[in-house]
Design a protein around this motif. Structure first.
Motif, PDB file in Angstrom:
ATOM      1  N   SER B  54     -12.862 -20.195  10.790  1.00  0.00           N
ATOM      2  CA  SER B  54     -11.842 -19.587  11.451  1.00  0.00           C
ATOM      3  C   SER B  54     -10.874 -19.347  10.334  1.00  0.00           C
ATOM      4  N   GLU B  58     -12.580 -15.788   8.010  1.00  0.00           N
ATOM      5  CA  GLU B  58     -12.023 -14.685   8.671  1.00  0.00           C
ATOM      6  C   GLU B  58     -10.734 -14.050   8.284  1.00  0.00           C
ATOM      7  N   TYR B 125      -5.472 -13.351   9.309  1.00  0.00           N
ATOM      8  CA  TYR B 125      -6.047 -11.984   8.942  1.00  0.00           C
ATOM      9  C   TYR B 125      -7.435 -12.220   9.615  1.00  0.00           C
ATOM     10  N   ASP B 126      -7.854 -10.777  10.140  1.00  0.00           N
ATOM     11  CA  ASP B 126      -9.103 -10.647  10.731  1.00  0.00           C
ATOM     12  C   ASP B 126      -9.819  -9.655   9.951  1.00  0.00           C
ATOM     13  N   ARG B 133      -3.721 -10.851  12.723  1.00  0.00           N
ATOM     14  CA  ARG B 133      -4.173 -11.310  13.987  1.00  0.00           C
ATOM     15  C   ARG B 133      -3.404 -12.490  14.431  1.00  0.00           C
ATOM     16  N   ARG B 136      -4.536 -18.484  17.289  1.00  0.00           N
ATOM     17  CA  ARG B 136      -5.142 -18.994  18.657  1.00  0.00           C
ATOM     18  C   ARG B 136      -4.789 -20.454  18.990  1.00  0.00           C
TER      19      ARG B 136
END
Lengths: 158, 158, 158, 158
Positions: B54, B58, B125-126, B133, B136
């Motif tokens: 994650s 990513e 960051y995606d 981003r 979550r």
């Protein structure tokens, strides 16, 4: 305070400055700033008759860095331009402010790209005596001719 | 805000971290902090079930560094201890604060040596989508359990 | 010549050892070998009573490197194992041979992975006097106890 | 085989290329060679119409390095000159030989200084397909125009 024209140091990237994300690594930006200082100090202090030795050999210690990354930079064959100037003069040290941009950015129409903005606090140091030292008059004179505003950070969080 | 116990990452020095002054180079301190994040994030996000991927794959981008050097550090065979914790949580990023000290410094009598204090601002960051981003919920939960004070910088100049 | 058991130095990777191909960069392998020498020499020369100073501070100069890359190595949290031994002893220098592999590779069934094989030629140097120097008897004794075969390069082209 | 005129790549040193002995570190020489390849390959393969992408992006893997250090190199503001040429062409790779010297060394009277001599074995690689690949005709043509002798190593020990 009137902003003087920044000194423009052209620093070549190395392929190895890229990290696994294929961008110039954030830590390597500090390495590029180090090179910009080496290039600039030679010019600033030679011009003032203080000699290259006074700052690089005797020399200076970094006591603080602050850097804000604005946009990613990929590897390229052309050097980046690092504009730098003196942003504070104290009795035993001084600050340098930087903008990492493209060569001849000031000649291009529109807003030049800014990859990073940074500021470094330097302390004068006597390596022979292993102790901090006071600024000499000729060093101060040289620095004053390079004095400008603080680094144009986008935001100060506190 | 109650300070949580910082995470202690032990990072080995390399002989090449020294510069021509035979001290660990100031830029290499940022390299040591990078390693401390890699070590800590694996632990923090695995523990939260978010998985190593994650944050590292990513991933995260550094958007700001601030570092204050307190005392010179020479090369040595023993690793340094980097204490780090979360010092801010935002909607699309967070800050990490650090103290570079000696292993088991907290067990020794007297004041432990502090080589540097630092803080890094990170943006989520995606990489697949090449865009920032949002955080979550499970990432936030993991970070909240690590939340502490801002970095204890000695002075803020402005 | 009977091969002695190689010395096993465990060297941690850094995330920044990866290049833009997301592999440990070929030049960084030499950096890992440097660290393996620093770890090993401390042990070899302390054990012989020659002291850490004799080789690292006084010290040694690298006069040649040869390295053969066998398989790509990605970043990982676990250190690599660098097996190293003395592969030649001369009057004013010596060679070190290396195999870069996994920790405890010798305990695992089957053929351990070999990431690289290398050899370095070192010249003894007196930094104080800025001149090459002869090997001392206690240094020779220490090196002889570490003496093994040449580096197992796969092919010599000429 | 007639030696072609070597390609001259000018590579800037960085202050951080120095190690604690205040010399350009031996491992950093390999870093300078990497940059010389990046500079040369762009020129060699663009000139041949093969495009920059063919070697740097698709790309090439280093499978072997050999380097012989001839004399110490200190930091300086002027770049070094790295003369490089193709020293072997195979079906799926090629070798590059190098001499690290001073710019315009060939113009100066007397023997130019040689800091290092080196040779690198490269394997063509298809990163998209993650596999070795054969040399294309236009790549071969480009390399043949750069073909010269093997690296002039002073001694081969075996």
């Amino acid at each position: 305070m009137t902003q003087t024209t920044p000194y423009a140091a052209h620093v070549s990237l190395r392929w190895s400055d890229m990290d696994a994300y294929a961008h110039i690594n954030n830590v390597q930006f500090l390495r590029l700033l180090e090179d910009a200082r080496v290039i600039a100090f030679r010019d600033w202090f030679d011009a003032a008759g203080a000699g290259d030795k006074s700052l690089l050999d005797e020399g200076v210690l970094v006591s603080r860095h602050e850097i804000e990354y604005r946009r990613p930079l990929g590897f390229r064959h052309e050097p980046v331009e690092i504009q730098l100037w003196v942003s504070r003069i104290g009795g035993a040290g001084f600050d340098v402010a930087y903008i990492v941009t493209d060569p001849a950015a000031s000649d291009a129409p529109g807003e030049p790209p800014v990859y990073a903005v940074a500021e470094t606090e330097l302390a004068l140091y006597d390596f022979a005596g292993a102790s901090p030292r006071r600024m000499r008059p000729e060093e101060r004179a040289s620095l004053e001719s390079r004095l400008g505003d603080r680094a144009p950070f986008r935001r100060r969080k506190r």
